[in-house]
Write an enzyme that holds these catalytic residues in place. Structure first.
Site, PDB file in Angstrom:
ATOM      1  N   ASP A 114     -75.667  89.807  13.856  1.00  0.00           N
ATOM      2  CA  ASP A 114     -74.571  89.322  14.694  1.00  0.00           C
ATOM      3  C   ASP A 114     -73.345  90.172  14.391  1.00  0.00           C
ATOM      4  OD1 ASP A 114     -72.458  87.855  15.919  1.00  0.00           O
ATOM      5  OD2 ASP A 114     -73.633  86.013  15.748  1.00  0.00           O
TER       6      ASP A 114
ATOM      7  N   LEU B 206     -69.919  85.874  10.614  1.00  0.00           N
ATOM      8  CA  LEU B 206     -69.780  84.418  10.492  1.00  0.00           C
ATOM      9  C   LEU B 206     -68.669  83.935  11.410  1.00  0.00           C
ATOM     10  CD1 LEU B 206     -70.648  81.800   9.171  1.00  0.00           C
ATOM     11  CD2 LEU B 206     -69.196  82.349   7.225  1.00  0.00           C
ATOM     12  N   HIS B 207     -69.045  83.180  12.436  1.00  0.00           N
ATOM     13  CA  HIS B 207     -68.094  82.655  13.420  1.00  0.00           C
ATOM     14  C   HIS B 207     -68.543  81.256  13.823  1.00  0.00           C
ATOM     15  CE1 HIS B 207     -71.035  83.500  16.611  1.00  0.00           C
ATOM     16  NE2 HIS B 207     -71.301  84.579  15.902  1.00  0.00           N
ATOM     17  N   GLY B 208     -67.900  80.675  14.804  1.00  0.00           N
ATOM     18  CA  GLY B 208     -68.137  79.279  15.181  1.00  0.00           C
ATOM     19  C   GLY B 208     -69.587  78.914  15.450  1.00  0.00           C
TER      20      GLY B 208
END
Length: 167
Positions: free
Chosen positions: A11, A15-17
């Site tokens: 990704d 690290l995201h929502g």
């Protein structure tokens, strides 16, 4: 014994929502390992990533080589890990280093678009080099490499997406 990797995800946003909410709920890790040589050297990005981890889950940012060492180190056997890389090349390096992804495969969540790339899904851009890396994972390591943005979506095999776009 080795660390339990519950999800291995590429990704470009790391690290995201979506990862912090949907994926951690789906795979129930106690540790998020962000694996990136670039981010490991960037104190600001490291701090931001460790701060957005959901409650009850610790996040670490490590280099590719450090992740390979930790995987085989019995001190980390208690880790139920959600592993994130920002590119497919780092996943190839992890597989080459002996990390076993055979039970879980490789999830491609997003690859950011840049000039000269082709969108193969709404969130995944490809070029010949990245397509070659996907093929290394599927052919050389016999891994299931699939596109899946969130757990509720159906998995789509990357080899089929590559063929449709003539990669």
């Amino acid at each position: 014994m080795t660390m339990d990797i519950r999800l291995a995800r590429v990704d470009s946003r790391l690290l995201h929502g979506q990862v912090a909410t949907f994926w951690t709920h789906a795979v129930r890790p106690n540790r998020i390992m962000v694996v990136s040589d670039t981010v490991a050297k960037d104190n600001l990005r490291k701090t931001l990533i460790t701060q957005v981890a959901p409650p009850g889950v610790r996040a670490n940012v490590v280099t590719v080589n450090k992740m390979i060492r930790a995987y085989f180190d019995s001190r980390f056997d208690s880790f139920n890990t959600l592993l994130l890389t920002e590119n497919v090349g780092d996943m190839v390096r992890l597989a080459e280093g002996g990390i076993d992804f055979s039970k879980i495969g490789i999830n491609i969540g997003s690859v950011a678009y840049a000039d000269g790339m082709t969108m193969v899904t709404e969130a995944i851009a490809m070029n010949p080099e990245i397509a070659k890396q996907v093929r290394i994972l599927t052919q050389d390591f016999h891994l299931n490499v699939y596109a899946q943005k969130v757990p509720a979506e159906k998995k789509i095999e990357m080899t089929g997406l590559l063929e449709k776009k003539n990669f």
